[in-house]
Structure formats: C-alpha cells, structure tokens
Design an enzyme around this catalytic site. Structure first.
Site, PDB file in Angstrom:
ATOM      1  NE  ARG A   1      -4.045 -15.302 -18.706  1.00  0.00           N
ATOM      2  CZ  ARG A   1      -4.957 -15.923 -17.965  1.00  0.00           C
ATOM      3  NH1 ARG A   1      -6.237 -15.696 -18.156  1.00  0.00           N
ATOM      4  NH2 ARG A   1      -4.601 -16.779 -17.028  1.00  0.00           N
TER       5      ARG A   1
ATOM      6  CD  GLN B   1      10.490 -14.575 -25.340  1.00  0.00           C
ATOM      7  OE1 GLN B   1      11.332 -14.253 -24.512  1.00  0.00           O
ATOM      8  NE2 GLN B   1      10.168 -15.833 -25.567  1.00  0.00           N
TER       9      GLN B   1
ATOM     10  CG  HIS C   1       5.601 -14.498 -28.592  1.00  0.00           C
ATOM     11  ND1 HIS C   1       6.230 -14.992 -27.457  1.00  0.00           N
ATOM     12  CD2 HIS C   1       6.247 -15.065 -29.640  1.00  0.00           C
ATOM     13  CE1 HIS C   1       7.206 -15.818 -27.817  1.00  0.00           C
ATOM     14  NE2 HIS C   1       7.236 -15.869 -29.134  1.00  0.00           N
TER      15      HIS C   1
ATOM     16  CB  CYS D   1     -11.067  -9.458 -43.802  1.00  0.00           C
ATOM     17  SG  CYS D   1     -11.157  -8.428 -42.310  1.00  0.00           S
TER      18      CYS D   1
ATOM     19  CB  THR E   1      14.088 -14.597 -21.827  1.00  0.00           C
ATOM     20  OG1 THR E   1      15.499 -14.783 -21.759  1.00  0.00           O
ATOM     21  CG2 THR E   1      13.801 -13.214 -22.393  1.00  0.00           C
ATOM     22  CB  SER E   2      12.115 -19.346 -19.883  1.00  0.00           C
ATOM     23  OG  SER E   2      11.711 -19.532 -21.242  1.00  0.00           O
TER      24      SER E   2
END
Length: 234
Positions: free
Chosen positions: A55, A90, A108, A119, A176-177
């Site tokens: 991706r 998102q 996200h 670290c 958005t869903s």
C-alpha cells in the site's frame, strides 16, 4: 464559524485508493485478523509488513481529487474569515495533505510513517519495512511497525477530536460507513450538543438517521457543491 469534518475511505475512493468494507474492498480480499491486529503482527510480522509495503508503494501514484481540494479550500477560506476547519480523517493516506489541508488529525494513523515499538519514536517513512529494519533512534531491529491503528488499538488524538466536535458550529461526515467506532459515535456527540450534522456519502451510512442533513452521490460531485454552499452561508 467552526466546522469539524470527519472523512472516511469514500473521500479517497475516486482517487483509486481501495476502500476497506465494501463488497470488493480490502477486507474482502485479506483477513483483517492477520493483516491489521497486534496479534497478527506478533504471529507473522513479515506478512503484515508485506501488506502495508504494498500500500505504501502504491500511494504516490494516486492523486487528490476534487473533494480533497474542496476541503482544503474550505479550511483556507474559513480561516480568512476568522473561523476554522478541523479535519478528522480515518484514512491513512496523505491525500488531504497533498491537497493543501493543514489542520488535520489522522485518528487511525498514517501510512507514510513508521514507529518503533521499543522506544515509541515516530518517523516519516517512504521505504519498505521488514523485521530486519532498525529504528533510526534506538537502533533496535525488529520493532519497527506501520504507524497505523490496528483493530483492538485505541485511535489517536481522541481528546482533541472530542473537544473540537463538541465546540463546533457544524459537524459533517464524508465517505464514512458509520460502522467503525469511535469515529461513528462522533455524530452522536455533536447531536448531544445540538450541533447540526450533515452526511455526505455515496449512500446512507449505518448511522445516517442521526444526521440532520444529508447529500448523496460521488464525493467529487457533492463535496465541492456543499463547500460552496457552506461558504456562501458562513
């Protein structure tokens, strides 16, 4: 005027970025338990790295679309009038930034960043990640991971997001869903404060009934139109 906009994968779909929950989306092709959970990473880090490397490689080839540019315009023009736009996304892609958005919260995470599990340092990252990758700060090998929120992990900057939503004059959700929480619960937070809420989507989301206004169609068509209407009424 203070506006908060939540964006999901639908705003980037027309740029060619794959959505996740649609019938032909990413999770129809991959098991999210293997690719996007801390347990999956612990069991097979090489598989998870390969999933995100693919991706990351593909992202530079896609471009922001008219919806991304319209939101950047909304932010700039509201600021010039003494208002503000807080853009909560998102999405882990960087298309909002490339379109010019500045006041942006990636709840996200971000695909073009990596962080060290040893670290906890976070780094811009365009290259491949593997189990051999060493942290640029602590030099630990094997602890680097994508800077994304996996299933079972807490989204980022929630306090800042809730503060922005509950003090806004208008809340909007784009692409958005309405199925992924806590993002899907933001409209309820806004409604509890009597804030008008607009849904802009290809089709009604799972929580469409919570919105006080709705526009349906391709994001590249309805978002620029909504931005112009909003600016004319601001």
């Amino acid at each position: 005027m203070r506006i908060v906009v939540l964006t999901g994968s639908g705003v980037s779909a027309e740029s060619g970025v794959a959505t996740f929950r649609d019938r032909n989306g990413v999770w129809a092709k991959y098991d999210w338990r293997r690719a996007a959970t801390p347990e999956g990473f612990a069991a097979d880090p090489a598989f998870v790295h390969a999933f995100y490397n693919e991706r990351r490689r593909a992202l530079p080839a896609v471009r922001p679309n008219a919806a991304h540019y319209a939101l950047a315009k909304l932010e700039k023009e509201l600021a010039a009038r003494g208002g503000s736009l807080t853009l909560v996304t998102q999405n882990v892609d960087d298309l909002h930034e490339r379109a010019g958005s500045k006041n942006l919260i990636h709840m996200h995470g971000e695909l073009m960043k990596a962080r060290c599990g040893a670290c906890y340092s976070v780094h811009p990252w365009k290259d491949e990640l593997s189990i051999e990758t060493r942290c640029p700060v602590c030099d630990h090998a094997g602890a680097m991971r994508p800077h994304v929120v996996w299933f079972g992990e807490i989204p980022m900057a929630l306090d800042a997001i809730y503060e922005a939503v509950t003090s806004a004059d208008l809340f909007a959700a784009i692409g958005t869903s309405g199925a992924v929480y806590p993002a899907a619960g933001l409209v309820g937070e806004a409604r509890a404060m009597n804030i008008p809420c607009t849904e802009l989507n290809l089709e009604p989301s799972e929580n469409a009934w919570l919105f006080t206004d709705s526009r349906y169609g391709p994001a590249t068509k309805i978002v620029p139109r909504w931005v112009e209407e909003t600016l004319n009424g601001a």
